[in-house]
Motif scaffolding. Sequence first.
Motif, mmCIF file in Angstrom:
data_model
loop_
_atom_site.group_PDB
_atom_site.id
_atom_site.type_symbol
_atom_site.label_atom_id
_atom_site.label_comp_id
_atom_site.label_asym_id
_atom_site.label_seq_id
_atom_site.Cartn_x
_atom_site.Cartn_y
_atom_site.Cartn_z
ATOM 1 N N GLY A 49 0.825 -1.218 0.000
ATOM 2 C CA GLY A 49 0.000 0.000 0.000
ATOM 3 C C GLY A 49 0.849 1.253 0.000
ATOM 4 O O GLY A 49 0.345 2.367 0.139
ATOM 5 N N SER A 54 8.773 4.823 -10.229
ATOM 6 C CA SER A 54 9.649 4.152 -11.191
ATOM 7 C C SER A 54 9.922 5.061 -12.378
ATOM 8 O O SER A 54 8.991 5.372 -13.141
ATOM 9 N N TRP A 80 6.513 -3.250 -10.436
ATOM 10 C CA TRP A 80 5.488 -2.204 -10.610
ATOM 11 C C TRP A 80 4.376 -2.662 -11.566
ATOM 12 O O TRP A 80 3.246 -2.155 -11.517
ATOM 13 N N HIS A 82 2.774 -5.412 -11.366
ATOM 14 C CA HIS A 82 1.707 -5.967 -10.512
ATOM 15 C C HIS A 82 0.939 -4.846 -9.803
ATOM 16 O O HIS A 82 -0.264 -4.948 -9.580
ATOM 17 N N TYR A 125 14.604 -0.947 -26.496
ATOM 18 C CA TYR A 125 13.443 -1.812 -26.197
ATOM 19 C C TYR A 125 13.419 -3.024 -27.141
ATOM 20 O O TYR A 125 13.107 -4.149 -26.745
HETATM 21 C C1 F42 Z 1 13.618 -3.122 -7.774
HETATM 22 C C2 F42 Z 1 12.107 -3.237 -7.836
HETATM 23 O O1 F42 Z 1 11.644 -2.383 -8.872
HETATM 24 P P1 F42 Z 1 10.561 -2.858 -9.945
HETATM 25 O O2 F42 Z 1 9.211 -2.359 -9.519
HETATM 26 O O3 F42 Z 1 10.723 -4.305 -10.252
HETATM 27 O O4 F42 Z 1 11.000 -1.978 -11.212
HETATM 28 C C3 F42 Z 1 12.244 -2.277 -11.829
HETATM 29 C C4 F42 Z 1 12.508 -1.236 -12.893
HETATM 30 O O5 F42 Z 1 11.523 -1.357 -13.913
HETATM 31 C C5 F42 Z 1 12.446 0.154 -12.321
HETATM 32 O O6 F42 Z 1 13.473 0.301 -11.403
HETATM 33 C C6 F42 Z 1 12.557 1.185 -13.431
HETATM 34 O O7 F42 Z 1 12.523 2.488 -12.885
HETATM 35 C C7 F42 Z 1 13.867 0.991 -14.222
HETATM 36 N N1 F42 Z 1 13.764 1.761 -15.485
HETATM 37 C C8 F42 Z 1 12.936 1.254 -16.459
HETATM 38 N N2 F42 Z 1 12.320 0.068 -16.264
HETATM 39 C C9 F42 Z 1 11.441 -0.419 -17.216
HETATM 40 O O8 F42 Z 1 10.879 -1.494 -17.018
HETATM 41 N N3 F42 Z 1 11.202 0.287 -18.373
HETATM 42 C C10 F42 Z 1 11.799 1.472 -18.640
HETATM 43 O O9 F42 Z 1 11.525 2.098 -19.667
HETATM 44 C C11 F42 Z 1 12.732 1.992 -17.659
HETATM 45 C C12 F42 Z 1 13.420 3.203 -17.849
HETATM 46 C C13 F42 Z 1 14.241 3.722 -16.830
HETATM 47 C C14 F42 Z 1 14.888 4.972 -16.973
HETATM 48 C C15 F42 Z 1 15.666 5.480 -15.941
HETATM 49 C C16 F42 Z 1 15.818 4.747 -14.744
HETATM 50 O O10 F42 Z 1 16.556 5.256 -13.738
HETATM 51 C C17 F42 Z 1 15.195 3.502 -14.594
HETATM 52 C C18 F42 Z 1 14.411 2.971 -15.628
HETATM 53 C C19 F42 Z 1 11.499 -2.745 -6.527
HETATM 54 O O11 F42 Z 1 11.280 -1.560 -6.363
HETATM 55 N N4 F42 Z 1 11.249 -3.689 -5.638
HETATM 56 C C20 F42 Z 1 10.737 -3.343 -4.309
HETATM 57 C C21 F42 Z 1 9.239 -3.656 -4.229
HETATM 58 C C22 F42 Z 1 8.477 -2.718 -5.125
HETATM 59 C C23 F42 Z 1 6.980 -2.862 -5.059
HETATM 60 O O12 F42 Z 1 6.273 -2.213 -5.804
HETATM 61 N N5 F42 Z 1 6.449 -3.742 -4.160
HETATM 62 C C24 F42 Z 1 4.994 -3.959 -4.098
HETATM 63 C C25 F42 Z 1 4.748 -5.458 -4.052
HETATM 64 C C26 F42 Z 1 4.554 -5.956 -5.447
HETATM 65 C C27 F42 Z 1 4.508 -7.514 -5.447
HETATM 66 O O13 F42 Z 1 5.329 -8.116 -4.746
HETATM 67 O O14 F42 Z 1 3.662 -8.051 -6.173
HETATM 68 C C28 F42 Z 1 4.391 -3.276 -2.878
HETATM 69 O O15 F42 Z 1 4.967 -2.313 -2.403
HETATM 70 O O16 F42 Z 1 3.288 -3.697 -2.470
HETATM 71 C C29 F42 Z 1 11.490 -4.159 -3.287
HETATM 72 O O17 F42 Z 1 12.129 -5.149 -3.691
HETATM 73 O O18 F42 Z 1 11.421 -3.782 -2.110
#
Ligand code: F42
Length: 144
Positions: A49, A54, A80, A82, A125
Amino acid sequence: MPLTGEYEPSPAEWVRKQVEEYESSGGTRGTELRGVPVIILTTLGVKSGKIRKSPLMRVEHEGHYAAVASLGGAPNHPVWFHNIVAHPQVELQDGPIRQDMVAREVTGAEKALWWERAVAAWPDYADYQKKTEREIPVFVLDPV
Ligand SMILES: C[C@H](OP(=O)(O)OC[C@@H](O)[C@@H](O)[C@@H](O)Cn1c2nc(=O)[nH]c(=O)c-2cc2ccc(O)cc21)C(=O)N[C@@H](CCC(=O)N[C@@H](CCC(=O)O)C(=O)O)C(=O)O
């Protein structure tokens, strides 16, 4: 309606720093990756929540944007993905402008059109898609 909640910065330092610079400069610095424009997508964490931010490459057409869940061609979707599926109301910052958007995943001809726009904005991409069996999802963000 802007998303509310506690912001949880990305565990990835380069991402966290880009968001910090982008936002603290009012969208005047930290707005590119290798000279190509970047937007900030804000989503609501589907489990926590919390507010998640991102940076994504900027793919825009007539006020509508694409969010390409490429993750560099990794075998799995970015997390993100999800968040957006569960809560399509998102925020987008494009330079100094922040706006509420609603996200919808696109398929078929509409996806092909937006994929073309995405590759035109960020040719990598196409390489990411070649790297993985996973079909890289594309969301279109429509202004509220
Ligand atoms: C590392 C992970 O990030 P992610 O959501 O998988 O996203 C990975 C990347 O896509 C993200 O970092 C993007 O910003 C990377 N990225 C791009 N990523 C892309 O996919 N496409 C792009 O075009 C892109 C461009 C871009 C440009 C600059 C830059 O600095 C980064 C860029 C993350 O944040 N994990 C967290 C959890 C994040 C989260 O949303 N958790 C949910 C749970 C979701 C679940 O578990 O189902 C919650 O809070 O409830 C963690 O491990 O603690």
